[in-house]
Design a protein around this motif. Structure first.
Motif, PDB file in Angstrom:
ATOM      1  N   ALA A  56       1.041  -1.125  -0.046  1.00 37.47           N
ATOM      2  CA  ALA A  56       0.130   0.033  -0.095  1.00 37.47           C
ATOM      3  C   ALA A  56       0.701   1.237  -0.021  1.00 37.47           C
ATOM      4  O   ALA A  56       0.387   2.221  -0.486  1.00 37.47           O
ATOM      5  CB  ALA A  56      -1.016   0.034   1.182  1.00 37.47           C
ATOM      6  N   SER A  57       2.097   1.101   0.625  1.00 32.78           N
ATOM      7  CA  SER A  57       2.707   2.569   0.657  1.00 32.78           C
ATOM      8  C   SER A  57       4.383   2.034   0.639  1.00 32.78           C
ATOM      9  O   SER A  57       4.750   0.899   0.988  1.00 32.78           O
ATOM     10  CB  SER A  57       2.479   3.229   1.840  1.00 32.78           C
ATOM     11  OG  SER A  57       2.879   2.626   3.076  1.00 32.78           O
ATOM     12  N   LEU A  58       5.181   3.098   0.654  1.00 30.73           N
ATOM     13  CA  LEU A  58       6.509   2.855   0.775  1.00 30.73           C
ATOM     14  C   LEU A  58       6.893   2.212   2.380  1.00 30.73           C
ATOM     15  O   LEU A  58       7.769   1.341   2.548  1.00 30.73           O
ATOM     16  CB  LEU A  58       7.425   4.063   0.606  1.00 30.73           C
ATOM     17  CG  LEU A  58       8.939   4.117   0.947  1.00 30.73           C
ATOM     18  CD1 LEU A  58       9.671   2.974   0.003  1.00 30.73           C
ATOM     19  CD2 LEU A  58       9.566   5.514   0.918  1.00 30.73           C
ATOM     20  N   ALA A  59       6.188   2.795   3.445  1.00 32.94           N
ATOM     21  CA  ALA A  59       6.177   2.327   4.943  1.00 32.94           C
ATOM     22  C   ALA A  59       6.061   0.951   4.694  1.00 32.94           C
ATOM     23  O   ALA A  59       6.605   0.249   5.714  1.00 32.94           O
ATOM     24  CB  ALA A  59       5.288   3.349   5.663  1.00 32.94           C
ATOM     25  N   ASP A  60       4.937   0.357   4.092  1.00 30.73           N
ATOM     26  CA  ASP A  60       4.586  -1.117   4.310  1.00 30.73           C
ATOM     27  C   ASP A  60       5.870  -2.052   3.739  1.00 30.73           C
ATOM     28  O   ASP A  60       6.073  -2.715   4.081  1.00 30.73           O
ATOM     29  CB  ASP A  60       3.499  -1.381   3.551  1.00 30.73           C
ATOM     30  CG  ASP A  60       2.197  -0.852   4.335  1.00 30.73           C
ATOM     31  OD1 ASP A  60       2.337  -0.508   5.492  1.00 30.73           O
ATOM     32  OD2 ASP A  60       1.110  -0.792   3.597  1.00 30.73           O
ATOM     33  N   VAL A  61       6.353  -1.128   2.484  1.00 29.86           N
ATOM     34  CA  VAL A  61       7.574  -2.250   1.940  1.00 29.86           C
ATOM     35  C   VAL A  61       8.731  -2.007   3.010  1.00 29.86           C
ATOM     36  O   VAL A  61       9.348  -3.119   3.396  1.00 29.86           O
ATOM     37  CB  VAL A  61       8.135  -1.297   0.581  1.00 29.86           C
ATOM     38  CG1 VAL A  61       9.422  -1.933   0.280  1.00 29.86           C
ATOM     39  CG2 VAL A  61       7.235  -1.203  -0.439  1.00 29.86           C
ATOM     40  N   HIS A  79      14.067  10.686  -5.724  1.00 29.34           N
ATOM     41  CA  HIS A  79      14.985   9.622  -5.429  1.00 29.34           C
ATOM     42  C   HIS A  79      15.447   9.723  -4.302  1.00 29.34           C
ATOM     43  O   HIS A  79      15.878   8.741  -3.518  1.00 29.34           O
ATOM     44  CB  HIS A  79      16.225   9.881  -6.612  1.00 29.34           C
ATOM     45  CG  HIS A  79      15.749   9.392  -7.853  1.00 29.34           C
ATOM     46  ND1 HIS A  79      16.666   9.371  -8.925  1.00 29.34           N
ATOM     47  CD2 HIS A  79      14.415   8.683  -8.547  1.00 29.34           C
ATOM     48  CE1 HIS A  79      15.778   8.922 -10.221  1.00 29.34           C
ATOM     49  NE2 HIS A  79      14.720   8.478  -9.697  1.00 29.34           N
ATOM     50  N   ALA A  80      16.154  10.840  -3.649  1.00 29.87           N
ATOM     51  CA  ALA A  80      17.121  10.918  -2.626  1.00 29.87           C
ATOM     52  C   ALA A  80      16.059  10.486  -1.344  1.00 29.87           C
ATOM     53  O   ALA A  80      16.379   9.946  -0.208  1.00 29.87           O
ATOM     54  CB  ALA A  80      17.712  12.207  -2.600  1.00 29.87           C
ATOM     55  N   GLU A  81      14.709  11.284  -1.315  1.00 30.00           N
ATOM     56  CA  GLU A  81      13.948  10.809  -0.348  1.00 30.00           C
ATOM     57  C   GLU A  81      13.590   9.454  -0.118  1.00 30.00           C
ATOM     58  O   GLU A  81      13.535   9.028   1.139  1.00 30.00           O
ATOM     59  CB  GLU A  81      12.637  11.624  -0.521  1.00 30.00           C
ATOM     60  CG  GLU A  81      11.546  11.553   0.552  1.00 30.00           C
ATOM     61  CD  GLU A  81      10.288  12.206   0.248  1.00 30.00           C
ATOM     62  OE1 GLU A  81       9.318  11.965   0.809  1.00 30.00           O
ATOM     63  OE2 GLU A  81      10.244  13.200  -0.673  1.00 30.00           O
ATOM     64  N   VAL A  82      13.419   8.917  -1.029  1.00 32.15           N
ATOM     65  CA  VAL A  82      13.073   7.306  -1.152  1.00 32.15           C
ATOM     66  C   VAL A  82      14.274   6.606  -0.644  1.00 32.15           C
ATOM     67  O   VAL A  82      14.165   5.598   0.165  1.00 32.15           O
ATOM     68  CB  VAL A  82      12.472   6.782  -2.301  1.00 32.15           C
ATOM     69  CG1 VAL A  82      12.185   5.524  -2.259  1.00 32.15           C
ATOM     70  CG2 VAL A  82      11.038   7.526  -2.644  1.00 32.15           C
ATOM     71  N   THR A  83      15.418   6.857  -1.278  1.00 34.43           N
ATOM     72  CA  THR A  83      16.502   6.098  -0.820  1.00 34.43           C
ATOM     73  C   THR A  83      16.831   6.322   0.588  1.00 34.43           C
ATOM     74  O   THR A  83      17.347   5.323   1.207  1.00 34.43           O
ATOM     75  CB  THR A  83      17.590   6.610  -1.660  1.00 34.43           C
ATOM     76  OG1 THR A  83      17.352   6.059  -3.148  1.00 34.43           O
ATOM     77  CG2 THR A  83      18.883   5.904  -1.268  1.00 34.43           C
ATOM     78  N   THR A  84      16.723   7.464   0.974  1.00 33.39           N
ATOM     79  CA  THR A  84      17.048   7.722   2.464  1.00 33.39           C
ATOM     80  C   THR A  84      16.123   6.855   3.447  1.00 33.39           C
ATOM     81  O   THR A  84      16.871   6.430   4.254  1.00 33.39           O
ATOM     82  CB  THR A  84      16.882   9.289   2.792  1.00 33.39           C
ATOM     83  OG1 THR A  84      17.763   9.973   1.898  1.00 33.39           O
ATOM     84  CG2 THR A  84      17.197   9.589   4.355  1.00 33.39           C
ATOM     85  N   ALA A  85      14.946   6.855   2.984  1.00 28.27           N
ATOM     86  CA  ALA A  85      13.963   6.233   4.056  1.00 28.27           C
ATOM     87  C   ALA A  85      14.295   4.476   3.953  1.00 28.27           C
ATOM     88  O   ALA A  85      14.502   4.113   4.906  1.00 28.27           O
ATOM     89  CB  ALA A  85      12.550   6.387   3.291  1.00 28.27           C
ATOM     90  N   ALA A  86      14.909   4.193   2.695  1.00 27.69           N
ATOM     91  CA  ALA A  86      15.000   2.789   2.707  1.00 27.69           C
ATOM     92  C   ALA A  86      16.180   2.362   3.294  1.00 27.69           C
ATOM     93  O   ALA A  86      16.702   1.400   4.131  1.00 27.69           O
ATOM     94  CB  ALA A  86      14.994   2.458   1.167  1.00 27.69           C
ATOM     95  N   LEU A  87      17.401   3.186   3.212  1.00 23.78           N
ATOM     96  CA  LEU A  87      18.737   3.083   4.105  1.00 23.78           C
ATOM     97  C   LEU A  87      18.327   3.183   5.448  1.00 23.78           C
ATOM     98  O   LEU A  87      19.092   2.349   6.256  1.00 23.78           O
ATOM     99  CB  LEU A  87      19.647   4.082   3.413  1.00 23.78           C
ATOM    100  CG  LEU A  87      20.095   3.989   2.249  1.00 23.78           C
ATOM    101  CD1 LEU A  87      21.179   5.327   1.627  1.00 23.78           C
ATOM    102  CD2 LEU A  87      20.921   2.621   1.604  1.00 23.78           C
ATOM    103  N   GLU A  88      17.560   4.137   5.842  1.00 18.21           N
ATOM    104  CA  GLU A  88      17.278   4.182   7.169  1.00 18.21           C
ATOM    105  C   GLU A  88      16.758   2.956   7.894  1.00 18.21           C
ATOM    106  O   GLU A  88      17.041   2.632   9.029  1.00 18.21           O
ATOM    107  CB  GLU A  88      16.504   5.325   7.475  1.00 18.21           C
ATOM    108  CG  GLU A  88      17.072   6.773   7.382  1.00 18.21           C
ATOM    109  CD  GLU A  88      18.048   7.018   8.692  1.00 18.21           C
ATOM    110  OE1 GLU A  88      18.334   6.438   9.417  1.00 18.21           O
ATOM    111  OE2 GLU A  88      18.374   8.503   8.593  1.00 18.21           O
TER     112      GLU A  88
END
Length: 360
Positions: A56-61, A79-88
């Motif tokens: 449903a969302s990046l948070a769910d991933v 790009h940077a916002e999504v990549t930051t969240a994933a690395l975190e």
């Protein structure tokens, strides 16, 4: 990783996600866990074609502990916002290009990945292509002597003539969207850039989408840059979203003391290669087993292997960040009318010993 396969989730299911899904699915070392997009119809279509679950969302991933890595195919500006969240969240990341909008952001992502102990990989990955690697080997072997000049042509046509959502491309321009391809190949081959001198302008400011909706061009749609590499040739880079695709100039020329080499495409893995020694006619270089087109999944498969083998992966974040610094320097130079220095560096990968490996 489960059963030796890197479980990836695709974030952003726009135009490029189909080619990614098709090529990723050919590798046993990668498993598609699912996908998400702000437009749920797009992510539903992706998982219907390629498998996995619709998040449903990046948070769910990021909350799914079974996901090892994300493939960031979102619009350039996030790009940077999504990549930051994933690395975190402790996920490995392979991002579409550019890595970030500025070098400062890109460098922060590299440092964050190092701090979290995860991998950061980034397109363009066409320096891993069969033709590109063969050209690299020929140059490194001295086939044309010391290379002192390279011409890179990026006449990518008018995006609005075929892409349903062209506006994001015109917000960053052809330099950041497609100029990064030859810049990445050339810096992989010869090492980091140290100075640029550039010019850019908007040739056609008012455009129409395929549905007839008007939009304005925000970044230069034409530019020329001279890029001086630390240990290699002087590069002349031309980028355009104006010159239509019937222009055949979409490759790289390498000119050395003893001859020249022409790579017809910086994108397609089966690009034609011609080698001409001084005074001789160009001769084709055979590539009998080259992948037809572009294998978008190759870098992710190589990332999976690198993780399993505890070695550096080839499409490194520091290299991608260096290319972003070159982009920044080109913009400043084109705006100010003066040369601009480039300071960053990256750990170079060795000259490939064999052609790029496709699916097992």
């Amino acid at each position: 990783m489960r059963n030796g396969a890197l479980r990836v989730a695709v974030v952003g299911c726009g135009n490029i996600s189909g080619p990614y899904g098709e090529t990723i699915g050919a590798y046993p070392a990668i498993e598609i866990a699912g996908a998400t997009d702000v437009d749920r119809a797009l992510s539903a279509e992706f998982v219907q074609r390629f498998g996995g679950v619709q998040y449903a969302s990046l948070a769910d991933v990021l909350a799914d502990g079974a996901v090892d890595a994300i493939v960031n195919l979102t619009s350039h500006g996030v790009h940077a916002e999504v990549t930051t969240a994933a690395l975190e969240a402790g996920k490995h990341v392979h991002s579409e290009k550019p890595l970030a909008a500025t070098y400062g952001e890109a460098r922060s992502l590299v440092e964050l990945a190092e701090a979290r102990g995860v991998r950061l990989s980034c397109s363009p990955i066409t320096f891993m292509g069969d033709a590109q690697e063969e050209a690299w080997r020929l140059v490194a072997s001295g086939a044309i002597g010391t290379v002192r000049v390279a011409y890179a042509e990026v006449n990518w046509g008018r995006i609005e003539s075929w892409h349903p959502r062209p506006e994001p491309f015109y917000r960053i321009g052809p330099l950041a969207d497609v100029g990064v391809y030859p810049l990445t190949i050339l810096t992989a081959m010869f090492g980091p850039a140290r100075r640029v001198t550039a010019f850019g302008t908007i040739l056609l400011p008012d455009r129409l989408t395929t549905s007839g909706e008007p939009f304005e061009v925000a970044a230069p749609d034409f530019g020329v840059a001279v890029v001086e590499l630390e240990n290699g040739p002087v590069v002349r880079l031309t980028t355009s979203f104006y010159v239509m695709q019937h222009s055949r100039q979409r490759g790289i020329e390498f000119h050395g003391d003893e001859g020249s080499l022409f790579l017809s495409s910086w994108q397609n893995f089966d690009a034609a290669i011609e080698l001409a020694r001084n005074g001789d006619s160009p001769q084709p270089v055979p590539l009998p087993h080259a992948y037809p087109g572009t294998d978008w999944g190759r870098a992710i498969a190589e990332l999976s292997s690198a993780i399993a083998e505890h070695r550096p992966h080839r499409a490194g974040g520091a290299h991608a960040a260096h290319v972003v610094e070159i982009l920044d320097a080109i913009v400043v130079s084109a705006t100010s009318g003066r040369p601009v220095d480039v300071h960053s560096s990256f750990a170079r990968v060795p000259v490939p010993s064999t052609n790029g490996s496709g699916p097992d």
